[in-house]
Design an enzyme around this catalytic site. Structure first.
Site, PDB file in Angstrom:
ATOM      1  N   GLU A   1     -47.696  22.049  55.120  1.00  0.00           N
ATOM      2  CA  GLU A   1     -49.118  22.031  54.773  1.00  0.00           C
ATOM      3  C   GLU A   1     -49.772  23.401  54.954  1.00  0.00           C
ATOM      4  O   GLU A   1     -50.594  23.813  54.141  1.00  0.00           O
ATOM      5  CB  GLU A   1     -49.864  20.984  55.601  1.00  0.00           C
ATOM      6  CG  GLU A   1     -49.514  19.539  55.252  1.00  0.00           C
ATOM      7  CD  GLU A   1     -49.815  19.199  53.799  1.00  0.00           C
ATOM      8  OE1 GLU A   1     -50.615  19.904  53.168  1.00  0.00           O
ATOM      9  OE2 GLU A   1     -49.228  18.225  53.300  1.00  0.00           O
TER      10      GLU A   1
ATOM     11  N   ASP B   1     -57.999  18.215  48.945  1.00  0.00           N
ATOM     12  CA  ASP B   1     -57.669  19.575  48.512  1.00  0.00           C
ATOM     13  C   ASP B   1     -58.263  19.813  47.127  1.00  0.00           C
ATOM     14  O   ASP B   1     -59.038  18.998  46.618  1.00  0.00           O
ATOM     15  CB  ASP B   1     -56.150  19.775  48.510  1.00  0.00           C
ATOM     16  CG  ASP B   1     -55.502  19.053  47.339  1.00  0.00           C
ATOM     17  OD1 ASP B   1     -56.071  18.052  46.876  1.00  0.00           O
ATOM     18  OD2 ASP B   1     -54.437  19.499  46.886  1.00  0.00           O
TER      19      ASP B   1
ATOM     20  N   TYR C   1     -58.712  19.183  55.811  1.00  0.00           N
ATOM     21  CA  TYR C   1     -57.669  18.824  54.854  1.00  0.00           C
ATOM     22  C   TYR C   1     -56.330  18.636  55.569  1.00  0.00           C
ATOM     23  O   TYR C   1     -55.667  17.593  55.421  1.00  0.00           O
ATOM     24  CB  TYR C   1     -57.498  19.880  53.747  1.00  0.00           C
ATOM     25  CG  TYR C   1     -56.175  19.694  53.084  1.00  0.00           C
ATOM     26  CD1 TYR C   1     -55.974  18.639  52.198  1.00  0.00           C
ATOM     27  CD2 TYR C   1     -55.067  20.469  53.451  1.00  0.00           C
ATOM     28  CE1 TYR C   1     -54.729  18.371  51.666  1.00  0.00           C
ATOM     29  CE2 TYR C   1     -53.818  20.206  52.930  1.00  0.00           C
ATOM     30  CZ  TYR C   1     -53.657  19.169  52.042  1.00  0.00           C
ATOM     31  OH  TYR C   1     -52.423  18.878  51.540  1.00  0.00           O
TER      32      TYR C   1
END
Length: 353
Positions: free
Chosen positions: A34, A135, A117
């Site tokens: 991520e 996102d 996020y």
DNA sequence: AAGTCGGGGTT
DNA sequence: AACCCAGACTT
């Protein structure tokens, strides 16, 4: 489960991408993926992901790493604060969470470099907790689905889209849904030329019904690009070259570079050679300027860097500069910005041929 | 709320 | 040249 989530998960089942980090539920591995993929395309980040996991297979290995080694691994990927923050976060996991990766959204948010996020992505994918992961893809998909004119990067917009996304996350499959809507945005509901004819949601898409898909999402602002002029000094003496570490609160913090004379307007080579900075560096030393490169434009998202490289041979005397001489054979062990890497790669090839 | 922080692909 | 990419942090 709501109808949107049902269709998206159904679509994902057949059209979703097979990605390396989808083979695990390990929160550390998912976290690494991520962070690497923040503002970064999968095609660019995948190789970095594999190298990162190979070099730092678990959080304790990363926590005990040297920052420069992490930056070297990150070289060429950009947004280097991500690498520096990951090292900080790994130490947080060891010290604040006893070496076990935090297991709730709220705790994840405490990690340096983990925002809303990323916390939502890890919580949903690794732990199956019902949090949204909003996102750029999700913003685009939702803005079209509901034909929302509120700018996605306004405070009001962020709140609105976060709320919408959270409502849409099905408690039965949060991680699958979040990955489904992101894949959907990345491969079908794309910024340009979305595949609306092949879209399973077109019947329910307000923007498509209004024939206004291309109008979404709405963004405010534009980043204005400032010019910076970098005059890099490639100073050689026998088998050594001068390198310095950037320490300021500025781009490429804690990475290495050639000694630099910077200006905020155009300088001719004559002006650089007679500048105070130049005089201070070389003082009474005897040098030969072998060449000056053409202007090299290096574009960042908010800067236009005009770079010039001065090839200098130190004949005798001293270099008065914080930079230190390093052996040419070692220079590729240093973490450098892409601009410097490009120059050094070319220069060393020429030198050795 | 605006600015900062990279590099690369697509259009 | 403009836009965007599995954004977050600082001021």
């Amino acid at each position: 489960m709501n109808i949107f989530a049902k269709h998206l998960i159904d679509w994902y089942k057949y059209e979703g991408r097979e990605l390396p980090w989808r083979e695990t539920r390990d929160p550390y591995t998912i976290w690494v993926s991520e962070i690497i993929l923040q503002q970064t395309r999968i095609s660019q980040g995948t190789a970095y992901f594999h190298r990162f996991i190979e070099q730092y297979p678990d959080v304790s290995k990363l926590a005990s790493a040297d920052e420069h080694d992490v930056l070297k691994l990150w070289q060429g990927l950009g947004y280097y604060s991500r690498a520096r923050n990951m090292l900080t976060a790994a130490k947080q996991v060891m010290e604040q969470f006893g070496g076990k990766f935090p297991g709730t959204y709220k705790e994840l948010l405490q990690l340096k470099g983990v925002g809303e996020y990323t916390a939502g992505a890890i919580a949903s994918i690794a732990y199956n907790l019902p949090h949204a992961a909003v996102d750029g893809n999700v913003l685009r998909v939702l803005s079209r689905l509901y034909a929302i004119d509120t700018p996605i990067n306004s405070t009001k917009g962020k709140k609105l889209f976060s709320q919408l996304a959270t409502e849409m996350v099905p408690k039965e499959a949060p991680g699958t849904f979040n990955q489904a809507i992101m894949d959907f945005g990345a491969t079908l509901c794309t910024p340009g030329k979305p595949d609306c004819p092949g879209c399973p949601l077109s019947d329910m898409c307000e923007a498509y019904i209004n024939n206004s898909v291309e109008n979404y999402p709405v963004k405010e602002k534009k980043t204005k690009v400032l010019d910076r002029y970098m005059h890099y000094l490639f100073i050689r003496h026998e088998d050594r070259l001068w390198l310095e570490k950037r320490n300021d609160q500025d781009i490429w913090k804690n990475m290495y570079q050639l000694p630099l004379i910077e200006s905020y307007e155009v300088l001719l080579p004559e002006q650089v050679l007679h500048s105070k900075e130049w005089q201070a560096i070389f003082d009474n030393a005897q040098v030969e300027v072998r060449s000056v490169s053409n202007e090299i434009i290096h574009l960042l998202s908010h800067r236009k860097i005009h770079a010039f490289f001065y090839e200098i041979q130190l004949i005798k005397g001293e270099v008065h500069h914080p930079a230190k001489p390093v052996y040419l054979k070692d220079i590729f062990n240093f973490a450098v910005p892409k601009l410097i890497e490009n120059y050094l790669t070319e220069k060393i090839q020429i030198t050795q041929s």
